[in-house]
Design an enzyme around this catalytic site. Structure first.
Site, PDB file in Angstrom:
ATOM      1  N   LYS A 165       5.057   2.954  11.284  1.00  0.00           N
ATOM      2  CA  LYS A 165       3.697   2.709  10.830  1.00  0.00           C
ATOM      3  C   LYS A 165       3.674   2.541   9.314  1.00  0.00           C
ATOM      4  O   LYS A 165       4.639   2.875   8.624  1.00  0.00           O
ATOM      5  CB  LYS A 165       2.777   3.857  11.259  1.00  0.00           C
ATOM      6  CG  LYS A 165       3.120   5.210  10.654  1.00  0.00           C
ATOM      7  CD  LYS A 165       2.166   6.287  11.155  1.00  0.00           C
ATOM      8  CE  LYS A 165       2.521   7.639  10.541  1.00  0.00           C
ATOM      9  NZ  LYS A 165       1.543   8.679  10.922  1.00  0.00           N
ATOM     10  N   ARG A 201      -7.411  16.696  14.594  1.00  0.00           N
ATOM     11  CA  ARG A 201      -7.819  15.297  14.420  1.00  0.00           C
ATOM     12  C   ARG A 201      -8.267  14.718  15.761  1.00  0.00           C
ATOM     13  O   ARG A 201      -9.448  14.757  16.090  1.00  0.00           O
ATOM     14  CB  ARG A 201      -6.663  14.492  13.805  1.00  0.00           C
ATOM     15  CG  ARG A 201      -6.250  14.982  12.424  1.00  0.00           C
ATOM     16  CD  ARG A 201      -5.236  14.081  11.757  1.00  0.00           C
ATOM     17  NE  ARG A 201      -4.045  13.847  12.569  1.00  0.00           N
ATOM     18  CZ  ARG A 201      -2.949  13.254  12.142  1.00  0.00           C
ATOM     19  NH1 ARG A 201      -2.881  12.815  10.891  1.00  0.00           N
ATOM     20  NH2 ARG A 201      -1.898  13.086  12.931  1.00  0.00           N
ATOM     21  N   TYR A 223      -3.347   2.136 -23.568  1.00  0.00           N
ATOM     22  CA  TYR A 223      -4.784   2.378 -23.487  1.00  0.00           C
ATOM     23  C   TYR A 223      -5.128   3.803 -23.910  1.00  0.00           C
ATOM     24  O   TYR A 223      -4.428   4.760 -23.557  1.00  0.00           O
ATOM     25  CB  TYR A 223      -5.272   2.159 -22.051  1.00  0.00           C
ATOM     26  CG  TYR A 223      -5.396   0.714 -21.648  1.00  0.00           C
ATOM     27  CD1 TYR A 223      -6.333  -0.132 -22.233  1.00  0.00           C
ATOM     28  CD2 TYR A 223      -4.582   0.200 -20.644  1.00  0.00           C
ATOM     29  CE1 TYR A 223      -6.451  -1.450 -21.848  1.00  0.00           C
ATOM     30  CE2 TYR A 223      -4.691  -1.129 -20.238  1.00  0.00           C
ATOM     31  CZ  TYR A 223      -5.625  -1.946 -20.853  1.00  0.00           C
ATOM     32  OH  TYR A 223      -5.738  -3.252 -20.466  1.00  0.00           O
ATOM     33  N   MET A 231      -2.213  -1.526 -15.449  1.00  0.00           N
ATOM     34  CA  MET A 231      -2.223  -2.139 -14.130  1.00  0.00           C
ATOM     35  C   MET A 231      -0.885  -2.814 -13.809  1.00  0.00           C
ATOM     36  O   MET A 231      -0.403  -2.748 -12.674  1.00  0.00           O
ATOM     37  CB  MET A 231      -3.361  -3.164 -14.016  1.00  0.00           C
ATOM     38  CG  MET A 231      -3.482  -3.799 -12.637  1.00  0.00           C
ATOM     39  SD  MET A 231      -4.803  -5.027 -12.558  1.00  0.00           S
ATOM     40  CE  MET A 231      -6.254  -3.995 -12.731  1.00  0.00           C
TER      41      MET A 231
END
Length: 369
Positions: free
Chosen positions: A40, A136, A263, A310
């Protein structure tokens, strides 16, 4: 997001290491145990299709999170059994049957909704989920399980398995696990018609709690070579990390004492020093809270200074290395190593999250194909 193949940042996946880890674990569990390889979340960031094809003959079946992940494997040519661990929408049952997928049914409410929509359950292969304490999904009593199993069989479904999931199998204190195991065993004993396949063991339970193994296991993070517990428990035998993460220096400059970097000007050079720029940032999954963590250049630890952007980050270098010099974010360089667990400790999280956050912008380079 398109893979950025024209920059030097890449994840290198050693498929043979994954296959070796599967075989190593299989050697330490009962011989006739069915092995589900959990692929997964794009095989925990390693690439589900490539991983599944490489180990398809080493495992019995695959487990995924949802229908789309299962369809991706089928459409790529995977013929092994595929178990979808989470509930699917009732209206997608026909699609699951057409693709010969095994679905999880976790409540009577789901079955009633399927009936209300006129869903044909005939021929659907099903595993029933038991909530033994994870909280769950799943039935919470033998009475619920018996009712659901009977109704599924009446609907024409092929009820192949029943399973549960442990909440604390990767912790030193196993009291919660033992409670869940006792609950699950008691529920199994009270079933009117017990399915053939019974599984409870994830990676951690398979490694450290052999008493939880019934006749199938679900192997996830361990087949990728990582310790499910982080460092809480020592691995009972060696596993090989399958993923390394590398980039390269794209700029190197000397800055003066007092120069600000990044930054927010969150780093100020305390002396004249060399700063290297590396093309990876939080859009790639290398998050801002890794400022202060060290990467490897030429076998030396180089601290991330300034806020991670980023697309780029900056590191303090010991000398003016040439452009293109390799930077190791996860993996080995010389006699030093950075593991996904090390990164996780810096971020106060788990290695699973580190791997799964590596975005599709990072190309995967496969060894062993």
């Amino acid at each position: 997001m398109i893979p950025s193949v024209h920059r030097p940042t890449r994840a290198i996946i050693n498929l043979q290491a994954i296959a070796d880890n599967v075989r190593t674990i299989q050697q330490h569990i009962p011989r006739d145990t069915k092995t589900y390889a959990v692929v997964k979340a794009d095989a925990y960031g390693h690439g589900a299709v490539k991983t599944a094809h490489f180990i398809s003959r080493s495992v019995d079946a695959f487990a995924v999170s949802n229908l789309d992940e299962a369809l991706e494997l089928r459409q790529s040519g995977i013929s092994n059994d595929i178990l979808i661990l989470g509930p699917i929408a009732p209206e997608d049952v026909d699609l699951a049957k057409e693709s010969a997928l095994t679905v999880t049914v976790s409540s009577q409410n789901w079955l009633e909704l399927a009936r209300s929509q006129g869903v044909d359950m005939q021929g659907l292969t099903v595993h029933v989920k038991v909530d033994s304490g994870m909280g769950r999904i799943g039935v919470r009593s033998a009475e619920e399980a018996n009712t659901l199993l009977a109704e599924l069989q009446k609907s024409g479904s092929r009820v192949e398995g029943i399973f549960t999931h442990f909440a604390t199998a990767d912790e030193a204190d196993d009291s919660k696990l033992q409670q869940q195991l006792a609950f699950f065993k008691n529920l199994l004993e009270r079933l009117d018609n017990r399915p053939n396949l019974i599984h409870a063991s994830n990676s951690a339970a398979s490694l450290w709690h052999g008493e939880t193994i019934f006749n199938a296991v679900r192997l996830g993070i361990a087949i990728y070579g990582l310790n499910p517990s982080g460092t809480a428990l020592p691995l009972p035998y060696p596993l090989k990390p399958a993923l390394s993460l590398e980039s390269a220096l794209i700029q190197v400059k000397k800055v003066e004492k007092g120069a600000d970097i990044g930054y927010g000007a969150s780093y100020t050079a305390s002396a004249e020093q060399y700063i290297g720029t590396v093309p990876i940032g939080y859009a790639d999954g290398w998050t801002r809270d890794l400022q202060g963590f060290s990467l490897l250049v030429d076998g030396l630890e180089c601290e991330i200074v300034g806020r991670i952007s980023m697309d780029q980050l900056t590191i303090r270098l010991s000398e003016p290395y040439p452009l293109g010099t390799k930077v190791t974010l996860i993996g080995s360089d010389g006699d030093k190593e950075i593991s996904a667990t090390d990164v996780a400790h810096k971020r106060d999280t788990i290695s699973y999250e580190i791997l799964c956050l590596l975005s599709s912008r990072i190309p995967r380079l496969y060894l062993g194909l």
